[in-house]
Scaffold this motif. Structure first.
Motif, mmCIF file in Angstrom:
data_model
loop_
_atom_site.group_PDB
_atom_site.id
_atom_site.type_symbol
_atom_site.label_atom_id
_atom_site.label_comp_id
_atom_site.label_asym_id
_atom_site.label_seq_id
_atom_site.Cartn_x
_atom_site.Cartn_y
_atom_site.Cartn_z
ATOM 1 N N GLU B 95 0.847 -1.194 0.000
ATOM 2 C CA GLU B 95 0.000 0.000 0.000
ATOM 3 C C GLU B 95 0.880 1.241 0.000
ATOM 4 O O GLU B 95 1.939 1.260 0.635
ATOM 5 C CB GLU B 95 -0.890 -0.011 1.255
ATOM 6 N N ARG B 96 0.424 2.271 -0.679
ATOM 7 C CA ARG B 96 1.282 3.434 -0.819
ATOM 8 C C ARG B 96 1.423 4.216 0.480
ATOM 9 O O ARG B 96 2.458 4.748 0.780
ATOM 10 C CB ARG B 96 0.744 4.345 -1.930
ATOM 11 N N LYS B 199 -11.535 -1.848 -2.257
ATOM 12 C CA LYS B 199 -10.189 -2.407 -2.069
ATOM 13 C C LYS B 199 -10.217 -3.922 -2.213
ATOM 14 O O LYS B 199 -9.342 -4.531 -2.806
ATOM 15 C CB LYS B 199 -9.672 -2.047 -0.665
#
Lengths: 435, 290
Positions: B95-96, B199
């Motif tokens: 995840e960023r 997501k």
């Protein structure tokens, strides 16, 4: 263009050359050592000259070589040490290929049986070695004999064991710290079980009489008949009694269930939570003696039956060009002179009875205060039956340890244990007659 | 020089180092093992030709079959949780906007750096019957009264062996999955976001399908590696009734403890065929989906 071609050629030759050199250098190096030495024909003139190569897994051989060199300055001794388990594989490979083989090599008790009847060992009897071992502890000299009764390897020490105990723990739980009295109190396994029940009750289960019921394997391994007779598996009926005793020990909380040389075992030896530890004499390094804090802390009592653990034997390579000189070395390590020195310096027990007898009343060891520690060892070690080593003995013993040990933990019947044991043996050694 | 294909022989010389090395240290031992497997040899006497005797012994060797079973059990019990764990962690750590993700990636990778032998020793000390920390901990927490003899139970022995392996490799596989994740083009995700995918939906319908080649790689390497389990289980022991003895441990015991080199060689080829078999199945199964 031409120069470029040349450059390529030189480069590639260099590349290949360096690889081949990397592989080859070792072989040529060691080739020198193997062929080096102009044999000990100087023996007649009194002074020995030459070069010996010894392979070992044991670092104290270096001192042996130094002492020998000090006596015979004309002889250089090259000791090559290969610590750890890989020694025997390495040795076997060298012997098989016949290249880079030492003049003298060491064999450990655990696998001497595999080597003793091989073609690699010189017949020492023919060189007069019977004379060297005539005063030896019976079991020590017999282990170096091949099946035809000839001496093939000689040890410079014996490795007797006894019950080590901490003096204050013994006083508290056994009422005395006198080695003779304790030896009497524990002269049979039944007595040990009875005493052990008391110790467990007195201490509320915190202190145990012995380290592990598995210690009986070590003690009885060399007090029972050999595992193989005439190609047939032979289970000494004595094992049944021993197994029953082991079950009793476990059931009555007599042992601390700590395996030999494990971390917990070492702690128990040092903190006194186990009264008696069956220890080979050479294992003193397991005692924490920092700043002499263990000085006089221990005593040694006799085990119900004598036992030994391990042992290093030395033989001469049959195709060595230095046989006579190598024999001089063997002669030296079998001598009272070396064994006396070794006892004083390292505390390793001698192989020669005469050295024992000369030191019985005088030898003291710091850990044991005033006790004449050679006495309990000597009295039991001379009684250990002399038996030859064969290629099966140690391996089959370790299978028995595994299966019977498992049986004790899970409270199995003796018949179950024997059945499982036979299966294991049959699998590992199909050539043996198991039933 | 010539304009077309340059057939200069120097090329061979430059690749020679690898092939010489492979011939000496790879091919020779393989062929020598094959030769030995038709012999009877204990290392002391000269080898004697016995034909297929070693192989027929192998086919009737119940201990060998048991080790195949043990290996498969340990392999499944170590790999299933390991793959799940490493995929989940890879998804999370990819995840960023996660804090300290580089730190965690490094930490999870650490066990992989430790040698398996060390891990085996550590775990065998931790799970020691009398003195192990696990028992001490459980007892002081009051969960158990008497110490558990972990290595006396076949299933606990296997679970511990699997645990060691799982713990050692999940970090490595996680890194591989992260690398796979990063090779998925961002446009795909952006498109999904624009379409209003959650997501969970992106993970299930975009990430996992696109990760398939990576899965395949991890799976095949784990089949080959997992079936050759040796060092960590060796340190933990054979287990009760040999229940945690793996194939390669059996090979080691036969050849280097009992000095039965010839039968050991036959066992080695037996293992080779077992590994081949399972690798083939894996490869086949992965192609079926195409």
């Amino acid at each position: 263009m031409k120069t470029k071609k040349w450059l390529m050629m030189v480069l590639s030759v260099l590349l290949i050359g360096s690889i081949l050199a990397g592989c080859g250098s070792k072989a040529s190096d060691s080739g020198n050592t193997a062929s080096g030495g102009e044999s000990g024909n100087a023996a007649e003139s009194g002074e020995l000259k030459g070069h010996l190569v010894i392979w070992t897994f044991f670092d104290q051989v270096k001192d042996m070589a130094d002492q020998f060199h000090a006596k015979n300055p004309g002889v250089t001794v090259d000791v090559k040490m290969f610590p750890g388990d890989q020694y025997q594989t390495k040795l076997l490979t060298a012997l098989q290929s016949g290249r880079d083989v030492p003049d003298i090599f060491d064999l450990e008790r655990g696998y001497i049986g595999k080597f003793i009847d091989s073609k690699f060992l010189t017949d020492l009897s023919a060189m007069g070695a019977e004379d060297l071992v005539k005063d030896y502890i019976p079991y020590v000299q017999e282990l170096g004999r091949s099946q035809d009764g000839k001496l093939r390897a000689i040890s410079d020490h014996s490795s007797p064991g006894g019950f080590w105990y901490q003096r204050d723990t013994a006083k508290k739980y056994l009422g005395t710290d006198d080695p003779d009295k304790i030896s009497d109190m524990v002269s049979s396994w039944d007595k040990i079980v009875e005493l052990g029940k008391k110790v467990a009750a007195d201490s509320g289960g915190k202190v145990h009489m012995i380290q592990n019921t598995g210690d009986l394997f070590d003690i009885e391994a060399y007090n029972t008949q050999p595992w193989v007779k005439d190609g047939k598996l032979n289970i000494d009926p004595k094992w049944q009694t021993i197994y029953q005793t082991q079950l009793d020990i476990r059931k009555n909380n007599v042992d601390a269930k700590l395996p030999f040389m494990s971390a917990g075992w070492g702690n128990a030896l040092n903190d006194g939570s186990v009264v008696l530890t069956s220890m080979p004499a050479w294992a003193g390094f397991m005692v924490d003696n920092k700043d002499d804090k263990a000085k006089g802390k221990y005593g040694v009592a006799k085990t119900p039956e004598g036992f030994y653990s391990g042992g290093t034997y030395r033989g001469i390579y049959d195709k060595s060009k230095n046989k006579d000189l190598a024999y001089e070395f063997i002669k030296y390590i079998a001598s009272e002179e070396w064994q006396q020195h070794n006892l004083e310096k390292t505390g390793n027990m001698p192989g020669n009875s005469k050295v024992y007898e000369a030191n019985l009343d005088t030898y003291k060891s710091p850990l044991f205060g005033d006790e004449n520690v050679l006495k309990p060892y000597y009295e039991t070690v001379v009684k250990i039956p002399a038996a030859k080593a064969d290629k099966y003995g140690e391996d089959i013993m370790s299978k028995w340890r595994k299966v019977a040990g498992d049986g004790v933990t899970n409270n199995r019947s003796y018949d179950d244990v024997v059945n499982n044991f036979k299966k294991e043996v049959k699998n590992a050694f199909p050539e043996l007659n198991v039933d | 020089m010539g304009s077309k294909v340059n057939r200069s022989f120097y090329g061979y010389i430059f690749v020679a180092p690898f092939f010489i090395g492979f011939a000496v240290f790879g091919l020779m031992p393989i062929l020598y093992t094959l030769y030995l497997s038709f012999m009877k040899w204990d290392g002391f006497s000269d080898p004697v030709y016995v034909g297929l005797a070693n192989y027929s012994r192998l086919l009737h060797d119940s201990f060998f079959y048991q080790t195949i079973g043990n290996t498969l059990i340990i392999w499944i019990m170590s790999n299933v949780p390991q793959l799940i764990l490493s995929v989940l962690l890879a998804l999370v750590l990819n995840e960023r906007f996660i804090r300290g993700k580089h730190f965690f990636r490094a930490v999870y990778f650490f066990p992989h750096i430790i040698t398996p032998v060390t891990l085996g020793v550590i775990f065998s000390l931790m799970f020691d019957w009398q003195t192990g920390t696990i028992n001490k901990l459980l007892m002081s927490l009051g969960i158990i009264h008497d110490p558990v003899n972990w290595f006396n139970s076949p299933w606990w022995s296997r679970i511990i062996a699997s645990g060691v392996i799982c713990w050692q490799y999940f970090g490595f596989n996680m890194i591989v999955f992260i690398a796979g994740l990063q090779s998925i083009p961002r446009e795909v995700y952006e498109a999904a976001e624009v379409d209003g995918a959650t997501k969970k939906q992106t993970a299930l319908h975009i990430t996992l399908p696109l990760l398939r080649p990576v899965f395949l790689f991890v799976f095949i390497t784990s089949v080959i590696g997992g079936l050759q389990l040796f060092d960590a289980p060796l340190m933990l022991g054979d287990g009760p009734g040999n229940s945690s003895r793996t194939m390669v441990m059996y090979l080691y015991e036969t050849a280097f403890k009992n000095f039965d080199y010839s039968y050991g060689a036959a066992v080695a080829y037996g293992i080779f065929f077992v590994v081949m078999f399972f690798t083939a199945i894996t490869a086949k199964a992965s192609k079926l989906k195409d």
